[in-house]
Design a protein around this motif. Structure first.
Motif, PDB file in Angstrom:
ATOM      1  N   LEU A 231     -37.312  13.944 126.003  1.00  0.00           N
ATOM      2  CA  LEU A 231     -35.903  13.478 125.482  1.00  0.00           C
ATOM      3  C   LEU A 231     -35.584  12.125 125.787  1.00  0.00           C
ATOM      4  O   LEU A 231     -35.173  11.317 125.173  1.00  0.00           O
ATOM      5  N   THR A 232     -35.599  11.789 127.011  1.00  0.00           N
ATOM      6  CA  THR A 232     -35.092  10.693 127.840  1.00  0.00           C
ATOM      7  C   THR A 232     -36.005  10.124 128.875  1.00  0.00           C
ATOM      8  O   THR A 232     -35.604   8.885 129.241  1.00  0.00           O
ATOM      9  N   THR A 239     -37.613  10.369 122.885  1.00  0.00           N
ATOM     10  CA  THR A 239     -37.248  11.038 121.643  1.00  0.00           C
ATOM     11  C   THR A 239     -35.844  10.579 121.187  1.00  0.00           C
ATOM     12  O   THR A 239     -35.644  10.402 119.950  1.00  0.00           O
ATOM     13  N   SER A 240     -34.829  10.695 122.151  1.00  0.00           N
ATOM     14  CA  SER A 240     -33.507  10.317 121.658  1.00  0.00           C
ATOM     15  C   SER A 240     -33.302   8.803 120.932  1.00  0.00           C
ATOM     16  O   SER A 240     -32.807   8.678 119.935  1.00  0.00           O
ATOM     17  N   LEU A 242     -35.900   7.186 120.042  1.00  0.00           N
ATOM     18  CA  LEU A 242     -36.608   6.929 118.880  1.00  0.00           C
ATOM     19  C   LEU A 242     -36.034   7.565 117.645  1.00  0.00           C
ATOM     20  O   LEU A 242     -35.969   7.055 116.477  1.00  0.00           O
ATOM     21  N   PHE A 243     -35.119   8.529 117.713  1.00  0.00           N
ATOM     22  CA  PHE A 243     -34.436   9.153 116.347  1.00  0.00           C
ATOM     23  C   PHE A 243     -33.363   8.058 115.982  1.00  0.00           C
ATOM     24  O   PHE A 243     -33.416   7.652 115.164  1.00  0.00           O
ATOM     25  N   TRP A 244     -32.418   7.941 117.068  1.00  0.00           N
ATOM     26  CA  TRP A 244     -31.408   6.819 116.664  1.00  0.00           C
ATOM     27  C   TRP A 244     -31.797   5.483 116.306  1.00  0.00           C
ATOM     28  O   TRP A 244     -31.326   4.714 115.489  1.00  0.00           O
ATOM     29  N   ASP A 476     -24.800   7.647 126.159  1.00  0.00           N
ATOM     30  CA  ASP A 476     -24.417   8.814 126.751  1.00  0.00           C
ATOM     31  C   ASP A 476     -23.648   9.832 125.751  1.00  0.00           C
ATOM     32  O   ASP A 476     -24.115  11.221 125.821  1.00  0.00           O
ATOM     33  N   PHE A 477     -22.888   9.578 124.942  1.00  0.00           N
ATOM     34  CA  PHE A 477     -22.573  10.314 123.901  1.00  0.00           C
ATOM     35  C   PHE A 477     -23.444  11.006 123.175  1.00  0.00           C
ATOM     36  O   PHE A 477     -23.364  12.359 122.843  1.00  0.00           O
ATOM     37  N   VAL A 478     -24.523  10.890 122.734  1.00  0.00           N
ATOM     38  CA  VAL A 478     -25.615  11.492 122.127  1.00  0.00           C
ATOM     39  C   VAL A 478     -26.657  11.934 123.152  1.00  0.00           C
ATOM     40  O   VAL A 478     -27.889  12.509 122.531  1.00  0.00           O
ATOM     41  N   LEU A 479     -26.354  11.781 124.439  1.00  0.00           N
ATOM     42  CA  LEU A 479     -27.548  12.226 125.357  1.00  0.00           C
ATOM     43  C   LEU A 479     -28.688  11.478 125.360  1.00  0.00           C
ATOM     44  O   LEU A 479     -29.642  11.906 125.559  1.00  0.00           O
ATOM     45  N   GLY A 480     -28.512  10.335 125.231  1.00  0.00           N
ATOM     46  CA  GLY A 480     -29.713   9.316 125.408  1.00  0.00           C
ATOM     47  C   GLY A 480     -30.194   9.133 126.603  1.00  0.00           C
ATOM     48  O   GLY A 480     -29.282   9.301 127.783  1.00  0.00           O
TER      49      GLY A 480
ATOM     50  N   CYS B  21     -22.651  15.588 117.039  1.00  0.00           N
ATOM     51  CA  CYS B  21     -23.638  14.564 118.052  1.00  0.00           C
ATOM     52  C   CYS B  21     -23.310  14.720 119.480  1.00  0.00           C
ATOM     53  O   CYS B  21     -23.989  14.499 120.300  1.00  0.00           O
ATOM     54  N   TYR B  22     -21.989  14.892 119.602  1.00  0.00           N
ATOM     55  CA  TYR B  22     -21.693  15.118 121.165  1.00  0.00           C
ATOM     56  C   TYR B  22     -22.062  16.510 121.757  1.00  0.00           C
ATOM     57  O   TYR B  22     -22.858  16.521 122.811  1.00  0.00           O
ATOM     58  N   PRO B  25     -26.529  18.226 121.303  1.00  0.00           N
ATOM     59  CA  PRO B  25     -27.636  17.832 122.445  1.00  0.00           C
ATOM     60  C   PRO B  25     -27.590  18.668 123.777  1.00  0.00           C
ATOM     61  O   PRO B  25     -28.316  19.002 124.446  1.00  0.00           O
ATOM     62  N   ARG B  26     -26.162  18.651 123.983  1.00  0.00           N
ATOM     63  CA  ARG B  26     -25.695  19.245 125.396  1.00  0.00           C
ATOM     64  C   ARG B  26     -25.948  21.019 125.345  1.00  0.00           C
ATOM     65  O   ARG B  26     -26.641  21.332 126.323  1.00  0.00           O
ATOM     66  N   GLU B  34     -34.443  19.981 129.625  1.00  0.00           N
ATOM     67  CA  GLU B  34     -34.868  18.858 128.840  1.00  0.00           C
ATOM     68  C   GLU B  34     -36.380  18.717 129.002  1.00  0.00           C
ATOM     69  O   GLU B  34     -36.995  18.141 127.963  1.00  0.00           O
ATOM     70  N   SER B  40     -37.169  18.336 122.405  1.00  0.00           N
ATOM     71  CA  SER B  40     -37.260  17.051 121.570  1.00  0.00           C
ATOM     72  C   SER B  40     -37.489  17.435 120.026  1.00  0.00           C
ATOM     73  O   SER B  40     -36.772  16.614 119.272  1.00  0.00           O
ATOM     74  N   TYR B  43     -33.730  18.268 118.831  1.00  0.00           N
ATOM     75  CA  TYR B  43     -33.069  17.254 118.733  1.00  0.00           C
ATOM     76  C   TYR B  43     -33.286  16.428 117.420  1.00  0.00           C
ATOM     77  O   TYR B  43     -32.503  15.857 116.646  1.00  0.00           O
ATOM     78  N   MET B  44     -34.625  16.216 117.342  1.00  0.00           N
ATOM     79  CA  MET B  44     -35.005  15.308 116.140  1.00  0.00           C
ATOM     80  C   MET B  44     -34.859  16.118 115.017  1.00  0.00           C
ATOM     81  O   MET B  44     -34.090  15.183 114.017  1.00  0.00           O
TER      82      MET B  44
END
Lengths: 634, 108
Positions: A231-232, A239-240, A242-244, A476-480, B21-22, B25-26, B34, B40, B43-44
């Protein structure tokens, strides 16, 4: 000889060079042949909107694969595995916006370029801000593609890019300049086939060397088999991000504002066929391309693991070692081809094909903007078609030269090819992409908001290069990833900033008036269809294609009119005044010999006869003695 | 500010998207961790689904896609089918990646 990571003997290098040069000559001749189908300015840029869906769709294969794709994705495939396919397989999320929003707006409003849309939807100022941003994007891409092939040629033959790049650019410029869009589409169609054959050959021989598909998969580490990365974890590939950054910002940029791709859709005979091309591109072309450009990297990883398990090279092959992963593709292809110069030359020709097919589209697109957005409105508004056709050829030549000059700038840049690429693109695209999006889907969005958000959005995005920490809260907001290296998140940041500015300015100013929204937003598409048809309500009844018709000449028919019998009209579910499509009915011509016509009064002759004037017959490039088909468009 | 204000439903929708969005993912990371490849994936496709649904909503509401017009119902089904296809395809891919034995034990 050479520094691709492989040692190529001089005699092999000579054979490879001959094959590549021969291929260049073949392509140039092939492309210039199609110049005969560009008789006016519309033909030159849009091929007269005549093609069936499959020709532009197939030609998009080559357009979407750049010269750097093989090198970049093989490297990525080797390092992170099959997740290298992700950038090709994450476009579906935005399809509704494109297929039923932006594409029909552009198609039905008959805009010739994206900046023209900006003038009609907003104002002249917005148009020229858009021209500046889009041309920057296009020239950047042309220069970058030329630069990468120069680097590759230097690595292989030791030739200075300052000498080789101008020669390559001259050849490219030649067939785009004289051939126009038809030449671009047909050479890309040919080169797409070449790319698949060459890539497929490298993959087949690689899997064969490994001992088959089972061994390839078996020796591939689990982390490399997965379609997604962590993910990060990796700041450059996660992945994060790549998505955004890629699935949203990058995909919207590539589909919504890439004039080259949009022009492909504008060459298609109908909206229905344009949607088919879009679906084909997403379901077939992109997945196949992802395999073609990345699979050698996956093979490389499997091969290295198998060598380690065996404690030596595979039987019948040299020991493969990859020190510089940028050369993964070349090293593995050279070794699994058992150092066969002819086959390797063919693969290298495919690499150059990838370059040519990306750049020719960009050059043609730049020329379209140059003519429709600069020359025609600002310099010579009332010249005849012949004059504009000549100007278009000059514009293609000038675009090539500008791209060429940019190579000097690229050559002075430091960092990897990947970082040079994203350094520019992720700064250039966000503001204009967001403005297009708001303009197409929010009727209230107005000219003032468009201009301010494009300028301010671009400036803020540019500032994040110096102040990357600004991006951290959003990431951080979208857990990137939170590591200060925001390759993809810079684009998201730019889009959010531009969007916020656009919304705030719109809310504090008067909404856009009807003259600037009718037919130019997703909720006014019915108006766009009426305008496209030239009056009268669109006819959406589903009819049939009628094939096997003999074309006869009737000089009493005016303009681009066509006449069929009542029976044929009913089969098409068409009414007098509808737009119909007349084409040579050999499917494999893909509409090369065709024309859009208006349905005139029915004739009372044979049901197998369709009548047009001699001028229409000529304009459609029809041939005597060949049967035709008719189909209602709208 | 100009007289006409935006629909409160619109602002409600925006707040909803921001909340997703907030929190999404958490929640995902707390449930799966993770390192899990499915994190992943979800998430996607989670955020992808939100984007896709917004897109479908926008084109249907604006009339750009009208299932009663021409063959547009077929296109609507194709759009939905495409999403299901890609999400299923990637899901099966992960299952195959995790469940077929790796022959290079100990080598990464």
């Amino acid at each position: 000889m050479g520094s691709f990571g492989v040692v190529i003997p001089p005699e092999s290098a000579t054979i490879i060079a001959f094959i590549v040069v021969g291929y260049f000559i073949l392509i140039t001749a092939f492309g210039t042949y199609f110049a005969r189908f560009s008789s006016n300015i519309n033909d030159f840029f849009y091929s007269g909107q005549r093609f069936s869906w499959w020709i532009p769709a197939a030609s998009m294969v080559a357009t979407g694969i750049g010269s750097y794709s093989y090198l970049k994705y093989s490297q990525q495939g080797y390092e992170t595995g099959m997740s290298s396919t992700l950038t090709y397989l994450n476009d579906w999320f935005i399809v509704p916006f494109f297929m039923f929003g932006w594409l029909p707006i552009v198609y039905y409003s008959r805009v010739k370029s994206i900046p023209e849309y900006f003038e009609r939807r907003f104002n002249k100022t917005a148009r020229y801000i858009a021209v500046t941003i889009i041309l920057t994007y296009m020239f950047y891409y042309i220069g970058y593609n030329l630069f990468t092939i120069g680097v590759a040629v230097e690595g292989m033959f030791g030739l200075n890019p300052l000498y080789t790049v101008p020669v390559i650019a001259f050849i490219l410029g030649a067939y785009v300049t004289f051939g126009g869009q038809t030449a671009v589409i047909f050479t890309d169609l040919f080169q797409g086939i070449m790319l698949y054959i060459a890539g497929g050959t490298a993959i087949f021989l690689g899997i064969y060397a490994l001992g088959g598909f089972g061994d390839w998969w078996g020796y591939l580490p689990v982390s490399h088999r997965l379609p997604f990365v962590h993910l990060t974890e990796d700041p450059k590939f996660n992945t994060s991000g790549l998505f955004w950054g890629e699935a949203l910002a990058g995909s919207i940029a590539f589909t919504f504002m890439n004039q080259g791709f949009l022009m492909r859709y504008l060459t298609i005979k109908s909206m229905n066929d344009a949607r088919k091309a879009n679906i084909f591109n997403l379901l077939v072309t992109l997945p196949l391309s992802a395999i073609i450009v990345g699979a050698v990297g996956w093979i490389a990883k499997s091969l290295i693991v198998k060598q380690e398990v065996l404690g030596g090279p595979l039987a019948g092959y040299n020991f493969v070692e990859i020190e510089d992963t940028f050369h993964t593709f070349i090293i593995v292809a050279w070794e699994t081809l058992k150092q066969n110069s002819i086959l390797f030359g063919f693969i290298i020709a495919a690499l150059t094909a990838a370059l040519m097919s990306t750049i020719d589209t960009l050059i043609n697109a730049c020329a379209a903007i140059g003519i429709y957005d600069i020359y025609k409105p600002l310099i010579k508004p009332d010249a005849d078609d012949k004059h504009y056709l000549m100007a278009a050829r000059w514009a293609s030549g000038i675009s090539t030269v500008i791209g060429l000059l940019l190579v000097i700038w690229f050559a002075k840049q430091k960092g990897s090819l990947m970082s040079i690429h994203y350094k520019g693109i992720m700064v250039i695209i966000p503001a204009i992409v967001t403005t297009i999006f708001l303009g197409a889907f929010w009727k209230r969005f107005n000219a003032k908001a468009a201009c301010i958000s494009m300028i301010a959005g671009s400036a803020i995005t540019l500032l994040t290069v110096g102040f990357p920490d600004w991006i951290t809260p959003l990431s951080d907001f979208v857990l990137g990833p939170s590591n200060g290296k925001y390759i993809y998140f810079r684009a998201l940041f730019g889009m959010v900033a531009t969007g916020l500015i656009g919304v705030i300015v719109t809310l504090f100013t008067e909404p856009a008036d009807e003259a600037h929204t009718r037919g130019l937003t997703a909720d006014t598409l019915d108006d766009a269809m009426i305008t496209y048809k030239g009056g009268g309500l669109p006819n959406h009844k589903l009819g049939e294609k009628v094939k096997g018709l003999q074309v006869s000449i009737d000089e009493s028919l005016t303009g681009l009119q066509v006449s069929v019998t009542e029976l044929v009209r009913k089969a098409m579910q068409a009414e007098e005044g509808d737009i119909v499509y007349l084409s040579d009915d050999r499917w494999w011509l893909g509409g090369l010999r065709s024309e859009h016509l208006r349905l005139g009064p029915c004739h009372e002759g044979s049901d197998t006869e369709v009548k047009v004037s001699s001028n229409t017959f000529k304009a459609a490039h029809l041939l005597e003695g060949k049967t035709a088909l008719v189909e209602k468009i709208i | 500010m100009y007289k006409k204000k935006l629909n409160p439903k619109f602002w409600g929708g925006c707040a909803g998207v921001l909340a997703i969005c907030y929190f999404y993912p958490r929640i995902l990371v707390s449930l799966l961790g993770e390192e899990n490849p499915w994190t992943s994936y979800f998430y996607m496709y989670g955020f992808g689904l939100v984007t896709f649904i917004i897109g479908m909503f926008v084109i249907l509401k604006s009339g750009a896609l009208n299932p009663r017009r021409g063959n547009e119902r077929m296109w609507m089904h194709l759009l939905l089918g495409g999403f299901v296809f890609f999400s299923t395809f990637h899901g099966i891919w992960i299952i195959l990646a995790l469940n077929i034995p790796y022959l290079g034990e100990g080598i990464q």
